[in-house]
Design an enzyme around this catalytic site. Structure first.
Site, PDB file in Angstrom:
ATOM      1  N   ARG B 229     -57.735 -34.615  65.774  1.00 56.09           N
ATOM      2  CA  ARG B 229     -56.915 -35.554  66.533  1.00 56.09           C
ATOM      3  C   ARG B 229     -55.445 -35.304  66.210  1.00 56.09           C
ATOM      4  O   ARG B 229     -55.104 -34.988  65.079  1.00 56.09           O
ATOM      5  CB  ARG B 229     -57.308 -36.953  66.052  1.00 56.09           C
ATOM      6  CG  ARG B 229     -56.487 -38.091  66.565  1.00 56.09           C
ATOM      7  CD  ARG B 229     -57.022 -39.412  66.012  1.00 56.09           C
ATOM      8  NE  ARG B 229     -58.329 -39.731  66.598  1.00 56.09           N
ATOM      9  CZ  ARG B 229     -59.037 -40.813  66.284  1.00 56.09           C
ATOM     10  NH1 ARG B 229     -58.600 -41.651  65.353  1.00 56.09           N
ATOM     11  NH2 ARG B 229     -60.205 -41.027  66.864  1.00 56.09           N
ATOM     12  N   HIS B 230     -54.560 -35.467  67.221  1.00 60.71           N
ATOM     13  CA  HIS B 230     -53.125 -35.384  66.951  1.00 60.71           C
ATOM     14  C   HIS B 230     -52.679 -36.659  66.238  1.00 60.71           C
ATOM     15  O   HIS B 230     -53.167 -37.743  66.541  1.00 60.71           O
ATOM     16  CB  HIS B 230     -52.358 -35.214  68.261  1.00 60.71           C
ATOM     17  CG  HIS B 230     -50.909 -34.892  68.048  1.00 60.71           C
ATOM     18  ND1 HIS B 230     -49.959 -35.856  67.776  1.00 60.71           N
ATOM     19  CD2 HIS B 230     -50.256 -33.709  68.031  1.00 60.71           C
ATOM     20  CE1 HIS B 230     -48.787 -35.266  67.620  1.00 60.71           C
ATOM     21  NE2 HIS B 230     -48.935 -33.965  67.772  1.00 60.71           N
ATOM     22  N   PRO B 231     -51.744 -36.556  65.287  1.00 69.51           N
ATOM     23  CA  PRO B 231     -51.364 -37.748  64.522  1.00 69.51           C
ATOM     24  C   PRO B 231     -50.661 -38.832  65.333  1.00 69.51           C
ATOM     25  O   PRO B 231     -50.731 -40.004  64.978  1.00 69.51           O
ATOM     26  CB  PRO B 231     -50.439 -37.212  63.431  1.00 69.51           C
ATOM     27  CG  PRO B 231     -50.013 -35.849  63.885  1.00 69.51           C
ATOM     28  CD  PRO B 231     -51.124 -35.333  64.751  1.00 69.51           C
ATOM     29  N   SER B 232     -49.966 -38.504  66.426  1.00 71.55           N
ATOM     30  CA  SER B 232     -49.212 -39.571  67.088  1.00 71.55           C
ATOM     31  C   SER B 232     -49.307 -39.573  68.610  1.00 71.55           C
ATOM     32  O   SER B 232     -48.732 -40.440  69.254  1.00 71.55           O
ATOM     33  CB  SER B 232     -47.734 -39.526  66.657  1.00 71.55           C
ATOM     34  OG  SER B 232     -47.206 -38.237  66.851  1.00 71.55           O
ATOM     35  N   PHE B 236     -55.391 -36.859  72.598  1.00 70.04           N
ATOM     36  CA  PHE B 236     -54.987 -35.514  72.188  1.00 70.04           C
ATOM     37  C   PHE B 236     -55.984 -35.136  71.108  1.00 70.04           C
ATOM     38  O   PHE B 236     -55.731 -35.328  69.915  1.00 70.04           O
ATOM     39  CB  PHE B 236     -53.569 -35.603  71.612  1.00 70.04           C
ATOM     40  CG  PHE B 236     -52.742 -34.339  71.763  1.00 70.04           C
ATOM     41  CD1 PHE B 236     -51.702 -34.281  72.679  1.00 70.04           C
ATOM     42  CD2 PHE B 236     -52.974 -33.234  70.962  1.00 70.04           C
ATOM     43  CE1 PHE B 236     -50.902 -33.147  72.798  1.00 70.04           C
ATOM     44  CE2 PHE B 236     -52.189 -32.100  71.090  1.00 70.04           C
ATOM     45  CZ  PHE B 236     -51.147 -32.048  72.011  1.00 70.04           C
TER      46      PHE B 236
END
Lengths: 384, 384
Positions: B229-232, B236
Site C-alpha cells: 500500500r502507498h503510505p499517503s 494505491f
C-alpha cells in the site's frame, strides 16, 4: 567558492512529484542552478501531498526541492511562452517527467528543441519511455514496481504481495536520468551539442533486478520472494535474537568459521551440512534453526558486539528514527536542514556523494514557494 | 562512430562483486573503456558466485561485467605495481569498493594518488564510507538494508523482517557513485583536476527513504511497513482479482471517479467515506473490501483492459520471466545479449539510459576471462 562540479550549469525543471524532482535535487546538490517551471496556481503536484509540516507546507515537497528557484508559467499563454523560451536559450539542461507526448502537444518536442536550442540536453523521465506499445500510458511507482518484477521477489514465500517500502520505481529512474544528464554534459564539452535522454521507470526496474535475471536466464526458473534471505549466499539473513532481530552476512568460509566461533559452536565448521557455501545453502533452514537456538539467548546488542569483535558483518534492523540518529549517519552529514520562512528549521536526507573538492554544507538552500523567484528571473531575462 | 558520451575515457576498475562493478558497467555502457584489475588466480569474487551458466561460468559475474577488459595484478609485487602505476598514468577514473583503509595499505591512498596523478578522479564506494565511527567495518547489502531503514518499512504490519528482493544497498551506491564520477568529469573539463569521491552504501539508503523521512521529521512517528500500500495516497495498492492480483493507482479525485465508473460503482464518488484522498485514506480498509468484492469477479487481464480504457493507472504483478518477455521491455531493447566463447548467447538486462546521440546495441561486448587482456594491455603500455 565553487558550488560543486556543476557550478555554472542551469537546469530548467518542469518535473513534478518524485522521479524528476529527485533528479534535479541531485543536480542542485552537485552545484547546478535549478529553475522550477510550475503551473500557475497549482504548481508541482507534490505541493499538495502530505505529510504536512506544522504550518501547512508539504514536507514531502520540501524534502525534494531544496535550493531550487520557482517561476509559474502557463505554457498555453503567448507571453509566458516567450519567457519559457528565453529560459531555454540560457539553459544547459531541460528535465521533465510528463507522460510521453505531452511536450510535443505543448510545442516543445525534441525536434523543435534540437533545432532552436542545439546546446540543450533534454531529459525525459516517464513511466514507460517515449517509445514502445505502452509509451502513452500513465504510471506510478507502484505500477512499475508490480510490472517490473521487483514485487515478485520481495516478501515471503506464499505471502501476500509486498511493495518495496520506498518508491524505488521513481528513485532509480531519477538516478539513471541524472547519470545520463551528467554524461551528456561530458560529451557536450567535446561536441558543443546537446542530446535527448529518454528514461523509462519500467526499464530501470529491470536494470536493478541483478541476481534474479541471472537466475532466470540460466535455469529458466522464475525466482520468487525469499523473505529476508540472500538468494545464493548462506548464512546471509535476518535472524531472531533475544529481543528482536540481527542481520548476519557471513559470505565465505573464513567468515563462517569466525561466526561459528563467536557463537560458541566451532563444531559447525566440520559439520558436513555446513562445509561450503553450497552445503550451507542446501541446509539453509537447518542452519537457521541452529543459529537461532544460540542467538535467542542474548539481545541483538550483545551479538552485535561479539560479531563485530570477530569481524563478521552484521547489523540491527533500524527503524527510520534510529537511522536518522545513527552516529555514522550523523558524522557523515547525511541529515541536512533548511531554514524555512514559515516552518523554521526542517531536516531531510543529505547528499550521499561526498567530494574532496567541495564542501558538504549542513544547511541547504531553502525550498521556494510557488512563483517565488518570478521577479528576479524576469529581470535577469530582461522582461521586467 | 562514437561509443557513447564517455568515449575516450579510461576507467581502472578495482571493484568486486556488485556495487562497484555495477558502476563501471554503467560507465562502459556510456562509452568508457573499463580495465578490471583483478587479483591473480582468484579475480573478482563474483566469478565464484552462482547462479552458474551451463558451462560453469558465473552468470552473476557475466551479468555485471560486459565489455570490460581484465588484467590480473599482484599489488604487493614490484613489477606489477609498475604496470598498475602506468595504468593510473593514462587513466581518467579509478574506482574501487574495498573496505576503507585498504587503498592506503596498498600505498595508493588519495594523498599519493592526488600528488602523482592530478588528473585522476578516484571513486571509493564502501559499506559505511571513508570517515566516521563505522568506517573500518565490513558491510554487505543486507547489512545496510537493515541498518539503513528500508527493511523497517518493507513487508507487512506485524510480519517478519523483509529484505528488498534485489540488492538496493549495492545498486543505489553504484548509481550514486556513477553520478559523482560523471559530475567530476564535467568539472575536470573546467579545472583539469581530478578529485576523490567517497560514497557509503549506508548513506545511500537514507538518501532513498523519501516519504518515510518526511513522515518521521514532521510527526516524530516512526513509519512501519505497509504491505503493498502507498503510505499517503488511496487507492494505491495491490488488490485481489479473480485469478491473482492487480495494482491500481488512482492518485486523485478524477482518477477515483474513473475507477468507480469502470468497476460499475459510480456511487462510491458520493460516499462520504470516499469523497477526498483524505477520506479514502481514513477508510482505506473499507475501500479495499468494496473494491475486491468487484475485482474478484473477473481475472486481472479483464480489469487491466477495463481500467486502461478508463485511463486509470494499473498493472499486473509480473514475475521475472514475464518482465523479461514483456513487449514494452523488448521494444526498448532492455534485454541485451553477449556472445561468450564458452557459454554462447547469453542474455542480461540492458542500459535504461537511451540517448538520441548514440546507438543502443542489442549485442554487447563479451565478458573477459581473468587476465584475458594482459598481453594487449602490456604491449600498449610498452611493457612487452
Amino acid at each position: 567558492m565553487s558550488k560543486g562540479p556543476l557550478d555554472g550549469i542551469t537546469v530548467i525543471d518542469m518535473t513534478r512529484v518524485l522521479a524528476g524532482p529527485y533528479c534535479t535535487m541531485l543536480l542542485h546538490d552537485l552545484g547546478a542552478r535549478v529553475i522550477k517551471v510550475e503551473t500557475p496556481g497549482h504548481g508541482d503536484d507534490a505541493r499538495h501531498f502530505g505529510p504536512w509540516a506544522k504550518h501547512g507546507k508539504s514536507a514531502y515537497f520540501m524534502s525534494l526541492n531544496r535550493g531550487k528557484e520557482s517561476i509559474a508559467l502557463n505554457l498555453k499563454d503567448a507571453e509566458d511562452r516567450k519567457i519559457f523560451e528565453a529560459l531555454l536559450g540560457k539553459a544547459d539542461i531541460l528535465v521533465e517527467n510528463y507522460r510521453a507526448g505531452t511536450m510535443e502537444k505543448l510545442g516543445y518536442g525534441w525536434e523543435m528543441l534540437e533545432k532552436n536550442y542545439p546546446q540543450l540536453i533534454y531529459a525525459a523521465a516517464s513511466g514507460f519511455g517515449q517509445t514502445g506499445p505502452y509509451a502513452n500510458r500513465a504510471a506510478y511507482d507502484m505500477v512499475v514496481q508490480g510490472m517490473g518484477g521487483i514485487m515478485s521477489i520481495t516478501g515471503h514465500p506464499g505471502g501476500p504481495p509486498t511493495r518495496v517500502g520506498t518508491s524505488v520505481g521513481d528513485i532509480t529512474a531519477g538516478l539513471f536520468t541524472t547519470v545520463g544528464i551528467n554524461a551528456a554534459l561530458v560529451e557536450r564539452n567535446r561536441t558543443g551539442k546537446g542530446m535527448m535522454i529518454d528514461v523509462s521507470m519500467l526499464d530501470c526496474q529491470l536494470a536493478i533486478l541483478e541476481n534474479a535475471v541471472a537466475r532466470y536466464v540460466t535455469s529458466g526458473e522464475v525466482p520468487g520472494p525469499l523473505g529476508a534471505r540472500h538468494p545464493s549466499i548462506t548464512p546471509f539473513e535476518a535472524y531472531e535474537s533475544g529481543d528482536g532481530h540481527i542481520i548476519i552476512a557471513a559470505g565465505n568460509n573464513k567468515l563462517f568459521e569466525s561466526l561459528a566461533s563467536a557463537l560458541g559452536k566451532p563444531e559447525w565448521v566440520t559439520d558436513p551440512r555446513f562445509l561450503t557455501n553450497k552445503d550451507r545453502a542446501e541446509h539453509v533452514d537447518d542452519l537457521k534453526v541452529e543459529m537461532e537456538l544460540v542467538l535467542k539467548t542474548q539481545p541483538t546488542d550483545h551479538w552485535m558486539h561479539e560479531l563485530e569483535k570477530a569481524g563478521v558483518p552484521c547489523g540491527p534492523i533500524n527503524d527510520v528514527g534510529q537511522v536518522m540518529n545513527d552516529p555514522q549517519i550523523l558524522s557523515r552529514n547525511m541529515v541536512v536542514s533548511i531554514e524555512d520562512p514559515q516552518e523554521g528549521h526542517f531536516r531531510m536526507a543529505g547528499n550521499p556523494i561526498k567530494m574532496s573538492a567541495h564542501a558538504d554544507p549542513a544547511t541547504r538552500g531553502h525550498v521556494p514557494d510557488l512563483d517565488e523567484s518570478r521577479e528576479a528571473i524576469l529581470k535577469e531575462l530582461g522582461f521586467a
